[in-house]
Motif scaffolding. Structure first.
Motif, PDB file in Angstrom:
ATOM      1  N   ARG A 151       0.831  -1.213   0.000  1.00 45.25           N
ATOM      2  CA  ARG A 151       0.000   0.000   0.000  1.00 45.25           C
ATOM      3  C   ARG A 151       0.863   1.259   0.000  1.00 45.25           C
ATOM      4  O   ARG A 151       0.579   2.238  -0.702  1.00 45.25           O
ATOM      5  N   ALA A 152       1.944   1.230   0.780  1.00 46.05           N
ATOM      6  CA  ALA A 152       2.828   2.396   0.855  1.00 46.05           C
ATOM      7  C   ALA A 152       3.506   2.652  -0.491  1.00 46.05           C
ATOM      8  O   ALA A 152       3.696   3.814  -0.886  1.00 46.05           O
ATOM      9  N   ALA A 153       3.871   1.596  -1.203  1.00 46.77           N
ATOM     10  CA  ALA A 153       4.530   1.762  -2.495  1.00 46.77           C
ATOM     11  C   ALA A 153       3.582   2.385  -3.512  1.00 46.77           C
ATOM     12  O   ALA A 153       3.964   3.294  -4.263  1.00 46.77           O
ATOM     13  N   VAL A 154       2.344   1.900  -3.559  1.00 47.65           N
ATOM     14  CA  VAL A 154       1.362   2.473  -4.490  1.00 47.65           C
ATOM     15  C   VAL A 154       1.062   3.922  -4.108  1.00 47.65           C
ATOM     16  O   VAL A 154       0.995   4.812  -4.976  1.00 47.65           O
ATOM     17  N   ASP A 155       0.906   4.183  -2.820  1.00 47.80           N
ATOM     18  CA  ASP A 155       0.665   5.558  -2.369  1.00 47.80           C
ATOM     19  C   ASP A 155       1.824   6.471  -2.750  1.00 47.80           C
ATOM     20  O   ASP A 155       1.622   7.663  -3.032  1.00 47.80           O
ATOM     21  N   ARG A 156       3.030   5.929  -2.768  1.00 52.35           N
ATOM     22  CA  ARG A 156       4.209   6.725  -3.113  1.00 52.35           C
ATOM     23  C   ARG A 156       4.127   7.226  -4.561  1.00 52.35           C
ATOM     24  O   ARG A 156       4.559   8.356  -4.843  1.00 52.35           O
ATOM     25  N   ALA A 157       3.571   6.424  -5.452  1.00 48.69           N
ATOM     26  CA  ALA A 157       3.410   6.877  -6.838  1.00 48.69           C
ATOM     27  C   ALA A 157       2.536   8.121  -6.896  1.00 48.69           C
ATOM     28  O   ALA A 157       2.841   9.082  -7.621  1.00 48.69           O
ATOM     29  N   VAL A 158       1.462   8.108  -6.123  1.00 49.85           N
ATOM     30  CA  VAL A 158       0.558   9.266  -6.097  1.00 49.85           C
ATOM     31  C   VAL A 158       1.241  10.465  -5.451  1.00 49.85           C
ATOM     32  O   VAL A 158       1.105  11.610  -5.913  1.00 49.85           O
ATOM     33  N   GLU A 159       2.002  10.233  -4.386  1.00 43.49           N
ATOM     34  CA  GLU A 159       2.725  11.323  -3.730  1.00 43.49           C
ATOM     35  C   GLU A 159       3.727  11.973  -4.689  1.00 43.49           C
ATOM     36  O   GLU A 159       3.881  13.194  -4.727  1.00 43.49           O
ATOM     37  N   LEU A 160       4.423  11.164  -5.450  1.00 46.58           N
ATOM     38  CA  LEU A 160       5.457  11.666  -6.352  1.00 46.58           C
ATOM     39  C   LEU A 160       4.878  12.377  -7.567  1.00 46.58           C
ATOM     40  O   LEU A 160       5.345  13.456  -7.953  1.00 46.58           O
ATOM     41  N   TYR A 161       3.872  11.762  -8.175  1.00 46.95           N
ATOM     42  CA  TYR A 161       3.418  12.208  -9.486  1.00 46.95           C
ATOM     43  C   TYR A 161       1.983  12.746  -9.513  1.00 46.95           C
ATOM     44  O   TYR A 161       1.521  13.202 -10.553  1.00 46.95           O
ATOM     45  N   GLY A 162       1.288  12.619  -8.389  1.00 46.36           N
ATOM     46  CA  GLY A 162      -0.044  13.196  -8.309  1.00 46.36           C
ATOM     47  C   GLY A 162      -1.167  12.327  -8.821  1.00 46.36           C
ATOM     48  O   GLY A 162      -2.344  12.701  -8.718  1.00 46.36           O
ATOM     49  N   ARG A 163      -0.836  11.139  -9.327  1.00 42.84           N
ATOM     50  CA  ARG A 163      -1.871  10.277  -9.896  1.00 42.84           C
ATOM     51  C   ARG A 163      -1.283   8.893 -10.147  1.00 42.84           C
ATOM     52  O   ARG A 163      -0.070   8.692 -10.057  1.00 42.84           O
ATOM     53  N   LEU A 164      -2.158   7.958 -10.469  1.00 37.22           N
ATOM     54  CA  LEU A 164      -1.738   6.661 -10.982  1.00 37.22           C
ATOM     55  C   LEU A 164      -2.655   6.300 -12.135  1.00 37.22           C
ATOM     56  O   LEU A 164      -3.876   6.352 -11.999  1.00 37.22           O
ATOM     57  N   ASP A 165      -2.054   5.974 -13.275  1.00 38.94           N
ATOM     58  CA  ASP A 165      -2.821   5.609 -14.463  1.00 38.94           C
ATOM     59  C   ASP A 165      -2.748   4.124 -14.771  1.00 38.94           C
ATOM     60  O   ASP A 165      -3.757   3.507 -15.134  1.00 38.94           O
ATOM     61  N   VAL A 166      -1.544   3.545 -14.664  1.00 38.22           N
ATOM     62  CA  VAL A 166      -1.354   2.161 -15.075  1.00 38.22           C
ATOM     63  C   VAL A 166      -0.397   1.461 -14.127  1.00 38.22           C
ATOM     64  O   VAL A 166       0.447   2.097 -13.486  1.00 38.22           O
ATOM     65  N   ALA A 167      -0.532   0.136 -14.052  1.00 36.33           N
ATOM     66  CA  ALA A 167       0.339  -0.654 -13.180  1.00 36.33           C
ATOM     67  C   ALA A 167       0.641  -1.998 -13.830  1.00 36.33           C
ATOM     68  O   ALA A 167      -0.232  -2.613 -14.450  1.00 36.33           O
ATOM     69  N   PHE A 168       1.877  -2.438 -13.669  1.00 33.82           N
ATOM     70  CA  PHE A 168       2.317  -3.746 -14.158  1.00 33.82           C
ATOM     71  C   PHE A 168       2.783  -4.547 -12.958  1.00 33.82           C
ATOM     72  O   PHE A 168       3.843  -4.294 -12.383  1.00 33.82           O
ATOM     73  N   ASN A 169       1.973  -5.528 -12.561  1.00 36.29           N
ATOM     74  CA  ASN A 169       2.286  -6.377 -11.412  1.00 36.29           C
ATOM     75  C   ASN A 169       3.121  -7.561 -11.889  1.00 36.29           C
ATOM     76  O   ASN A 169       2.602  -8.617 -12.243  1.00 36.29           O
ATOM     77  N   ASN A 170       4.424  -7.354 -11.876  1.00 35.83           N
ATOM     78  CA  ASN A 170       5.355  -8.319 -12.438  1.00 35.83           C
ATOM     79  C   ASN A 170       6.098  -9.128 -11.377  1.00 35.83           C
ATOM     80  O   ASN A 170       6.541 -10.242 -11.635  1.00 35.83           O
ATOM     81  N   GLY A 171       6.233  -8.578 -10.175  1.00 34.61           N
ATOM     82  CA  GLY A 171       7.048  -9.216  -9.153  1.00 34.61           C
ATOM     83  C   GLY A 171       6.565 -10.609  -8.801  1.00 34.61           C
ATOM     84  O   GLY A 171       5.366 -10.871  -8.699  1.00 34.61           O
ATOM     85  N   ALA A 172       7.530 -11.521  -8.602  1.00 37.06           N
ATOM     86  CA  ALA A 172       7.192 -12.913  -8.283  1.00 37.06           C
ATOM     87  C   ALA A 172       8.407 -13.600  -7.682  1.00 37.06           C
ATOM     88  O   ALA A 172       9.538 -13.104  -7.786  1.00 37.06           O
TER      89      ALA A 172
END
Length: 264
Positions: A83-104
């Motif tokens: 949650r903190a990582a996704v929130d960080r995208a919004v903090e940095l750039y003001g929005r979130l448009d797309v996400a690639f969930n690649n980690g495994a």
């Protein structure tokens, strides 16, 4: 007199121009290739993974090439970290448009009864629960900022049929396919598209680890691939970029094979 006319040409905008992209597992392999590609295609990118040194190196590489990128350490098995990582995208750039969930994460190849319980639990925590946590956080961020957007989950062709060499890994990825389809149905009315890609053999650290544990694995996979080779990570990233872009505006709920024809 020179009658040759001149015409000003304008470079076509990037596939992801103006978008903010979040990428997990971005320190290496397909995730790093995707982060580089998304930035080249005009996105502002937040790279996430557990491997801080690798994240820093890829981020600096993107910046050196003229792209916009930041990174954040993220453990997909930890809900607060996701949650903190996704929130960080919004903090940095003001929005979130797309996400690639690649980690495994992975376990050594072998039959079902040889998979240690601890390995099974770790696969579940990262590959399945981690994807679910990320999707939930990403949908909330997209809804609250951009309003509409797209998510792509990285699955595997090993999820599409019985998988005797990687049974637990295949099972988790098959469950990711189900989550993808359910999310597509749930969030499509809001304008949030959700798809998955299913790579075949790809030249990453993951497959090299499997090869070390099961010599000849890569040759066996290549022999079943009509294109006669493994993919470069960049080729898989291209499929994810297209699905995240507006050019795939009527595509949702699909699991797109990127496997050189291996499952044809």
């Amino acid at each position: 007199m020179d009658n040759t006319s001149t015409m000003e040409t304008t470079a076509a905008p990037g596939l992801l121009a103006g978008k903010v992209a979040f990428v997990t597992g971005a320190g290496r392999g397909i995730g790093a290739a995707a982060a580089r590609l998304f930035a080249r295609e005009g996105a502002r990118v937040l790279l996430a993974a557990r491997t801080k040194a690798q994240l820093k190196a890829v981020t600096e590489e993107i910046r050196a090439a003229g792209g916009v990128a930041e990174h954040v350490v993220c453990d997909l098995a930890d809900a607060a970290s996701v949650r903190a990582a996704v929130d960080r995208a919004v903090e940095l750039y003001g929005r979130l448009d797309v996400a690639f969930n690649n980690g495994a994460t992975v376990t050594p190849p072998g039959p079902l009864e040889h998979v240690p319980e601890a390995d099974f639990d770790h696969l579940y925590a990262v590959n399945l629960k981690g994807s679910w946590l990320a999707m939930a956080a990403e949908v909330a961020a997209i809804r609250a900022t951009a309003g509409t957007g797209a998510i792509v989950n990285n699955s595997s062709v090993g999820s599409l049929r019985g998988n005797p060499e990687l049974p637990a890994y295949g099972a988790m990825k098959r469950a990711v396919n189900s989550l993808t389809e359910s999310a597509a149905v749930t969030y499509g009315p809001e304008g949030i598209r959700v798809n998955a890609i299913a790579p075949g053999s790809t030249l990453t650290e993951m497959i090299r680890t499997w090869e070390a544990d099961s010599p000849g694995l890569l040759d066996r996979l290549t022999a079943r691939t009509p294109l006669g080779r493994a993919a470069d990570p960049e080729e898989v990233a291209e499929a994810a970029a297209w699905l995240l872009s507006d050019r795939a505006s009527y595509v949702t709920g699909t699991v797109l094979r990127v496997d050189g024809g291996a499952w044809a």
